[in-house]
Write an enzyme that holds these catalytic residues in place. Sequence first.
Site, mmCIF file in Angstrom:
data_model
loop_
_atom_site.group_PDB
_atom_site.id
_atom_site.type_symbol
_atom_site.label_atom_id
_atom_site.label_comp_id
_atom_site.label_asym_id
_atom_site.label_seq_id
_atom_site.Cartn_x
_atom_site.Cartn_y
_atom_site.Cartn_z
ATOM 1 N N VAL A 40 -4.999 5.038 -6.921
ATOM 2 C CA VAL A 40 -5.353 3.665 -6.310
ATOM 3 C C VAL A 40 -6.147 2.675 -6.329
ATOM 4 O O VAL A 40 -7.433 3.687 -5.495
ATOM 5 C CB VAL A 40 -4.167 2.746 -5.159
ATOM 6 C CG1 VAL A 40 -4.306 1.439 -4.896
ATOM 7 C CG2 VAL A 40 -2.382 4.105 -5.773
ATOM 8 N N HIS A 93 -3.263 5.588 0.141
ATOM 9 C CA HIS A 93 -1.955 6.037 1.188
ATOM 10 C C HIS A 93 -1.048 5.184 1.768
ATOM 11 O O HIS A 93 0.099 5.419 0.914
ATOM 12 C CB HIS A 93 -2.616 5.663 2.172
ATOM 13 C CG HIS A 93 -3.868 6.660 2.659
ATOM 14 N ND1 HIS A 93 -4.933 5.877 2.947
ATOM 15 C CD2 HIS A 93 -4.304 7.818 2.372
ATOM 16 C CE1 HIS A 93 -6.498 6.837 2.870
ATOM 17 N NE2 HIS A 93 -5.816 7.905 3.427
ATOM 18 N N MET A 142 -5.802 11.444 6.355
ATOM 19 C CA MET A 142 -6.580 11.738 7.384
ATOM 20 C C MET A 142 -7.106 10.394 8.419
ATOM 21 O O MET A 142 -8.238 10.389 9.089
ATOM 22 C CB MET A 142 -8.462 11.775 7.423
ATOM 23 C CG MET A 142 -8.244 13.641 6.313
ATOM 24 S SD MET A 142 -9.313 14.374 7.014
ATOM 25 C CE MET A 142 -10.745 13.553 5.991
ATOM 26 N N SER A 153 -10.847 4.656 -0.417
ATOM 27 C CA SER A 153 -11.309 5.335 -0.226
ATOM 28 C C SER A 153 -11.200 5.480 1.601
ATOM 29 O O SER A 153 -12.284 4.428 1.544
ATOM 30 C CB SER A 153 -12.441 6.156 -0.367
ATOM 31 O OG SER A 153 -13.791 7.086 -0.236
ATOM 32 N N SER A 154 -11.158 5.777 1.903
ATOM 33 C CA SER A 154 -11.563 5.629 3.781
ATOM 34 C C SER A 154 -13.538 5.504 3.567
ATOM 35 O O SER A 154 -13.332 5.233 4.120
ATOM 36 C CB SER A 154 -10.960 6.777 4.641
ATOM 37 O OG SER A 154 -9.707 6.666 4.023
ATOM 38 N N HIS A 165 -5.519 2.876 3.170
ATOM 39 C CA HIS A 165 -6.000 2.082 2.736
ATOM 40 C C HIS A 165 -4.516 1.895 1.425
ATOM 41 O O HIS A 165 -3.684 2.596 1.878
ATOM 42 C CB HIS A 165 -7.332 2.194 2.050
ATOM 43 C CG HIS A 165 -7.440 3.896 1.895
ATOM 44 N ND1 HIS A 165 -6.532 4.188 0.537
ATOM 45 C CD2 HIS A 165 -8.156 4.491 1.838
ATOM 46 C CE1 HIS A 165 -7.134 5.664 -0.045
ATOM 47 N NE2 HIS A 165 -8.219 5.952 0.838
#
EC number: 6.3.2.1
Length: 289
Positions: A176, A37, A30, A185-186, A34
């Site tokens: 991670v 990803h 989405m 996390s976003s 970071h």
Amino acid sequence: MQTITTIAALREALAPHRREGRHIGFVPTMGYLHEGHLTLVRKARAENDVSVVSIFVNPLQFGKNEDLDRYPRDLARDSALLTAAGVDFLFAPDVADMYPRPMETVVDVPLLGNQLEGEARPGHFAGVATVVTKLFNIVQPDAAYFGEKDYQQVAIIRRMVEDLAQPVHVVAVPTVREADGLACSSRNVYLSANERQAAVIVPKALEEAARLFSQGLTDAGAMEEAIRDFIRREPLAEPDVVAVRHPDTLMPLDLLDGSFLLLLYVRLGTTKLLDNRVIRLHANKDAAA
Ligand SMILES: Nc1ncnc2c1ncn2[C@@H]1O[C@H](COP(=O)(O)OP(=O)(O)OP(=O)(O)O)[C@@H](O)[C@H]1O
Ligand SMILES: CC(C)(CO)[C@@H](O)C(=O)[O-]
Ligand code: BAL
């Protein structure tokens, strides 16, 4: 890297690669990327000939009162990161490209999807399973990469792929973490400075569970209670879900024996943080693929 925004253009761009028999690795996201990803991306690149990353904030998986509108977005920054990582294709469709009319077809995995995070977010995992199926149909990847931070999501996608015989190899990648242990996390950008400091209680609670297990706490209910109390020691944190489950089936357990999954869904202010760990009697380490 080629950025593509329509289904038809992506199909056309991937067709020659598929004809040549090249392996396509796919990372659905989405966006607001970071290190978590980027770890998925690096693995997809290393294990395949062609890499595709999608960025799509999928409205189907957000409830009416959730953060769809304020979900962090920065396509220019994401695009630079993916270019630097050597990704071949970025698929960044609009909502109108993905859903030209309201979706009538839904993929649902209710036994796994209506519990835990799915209980707090009704319809969330049907939205995830539906968009992931559609993305799989568009990209037709050989392998798709998902993070274990979203443990329940991985379990649902694996079951969906098995039930529907979707020809995709699902790869789960270990969580991670930031230097203090907080899972990347976003949504971490929503945290105030105080909340960010307090958030370390989440990975600490996973460690605490491993410690209690190694000291002989084997009653699942008592473990959940102890971890709930541990998290509440941090005044800014409220544990919404503290669940001890079977690592494969996600079913509740009574007695802890060998290994178990601890799944946490913790609120700090208005931000909900997700984390988990598979805790083993003799090797207490993060869940691995
Ligand atoms: N810390 C992490 N380690 C490994 N994989 C991760 C991590 N965070 C996210 N991922 C994975 O990246 C993929 C895309 O996730 P998504 O774009 O929702 O990011 P996110 O950081 O999980 O965002 P959110 O804040 O919405 O939970 C998912 O498969 C997710 O599990
Ligand atoms: C898999 C996914 C990209 C589907 O929208 C999303 O749920 C996510 O980012 O984990
Ligand atoms: N990381 C899973 C996507 C979501 O929370 O909607």
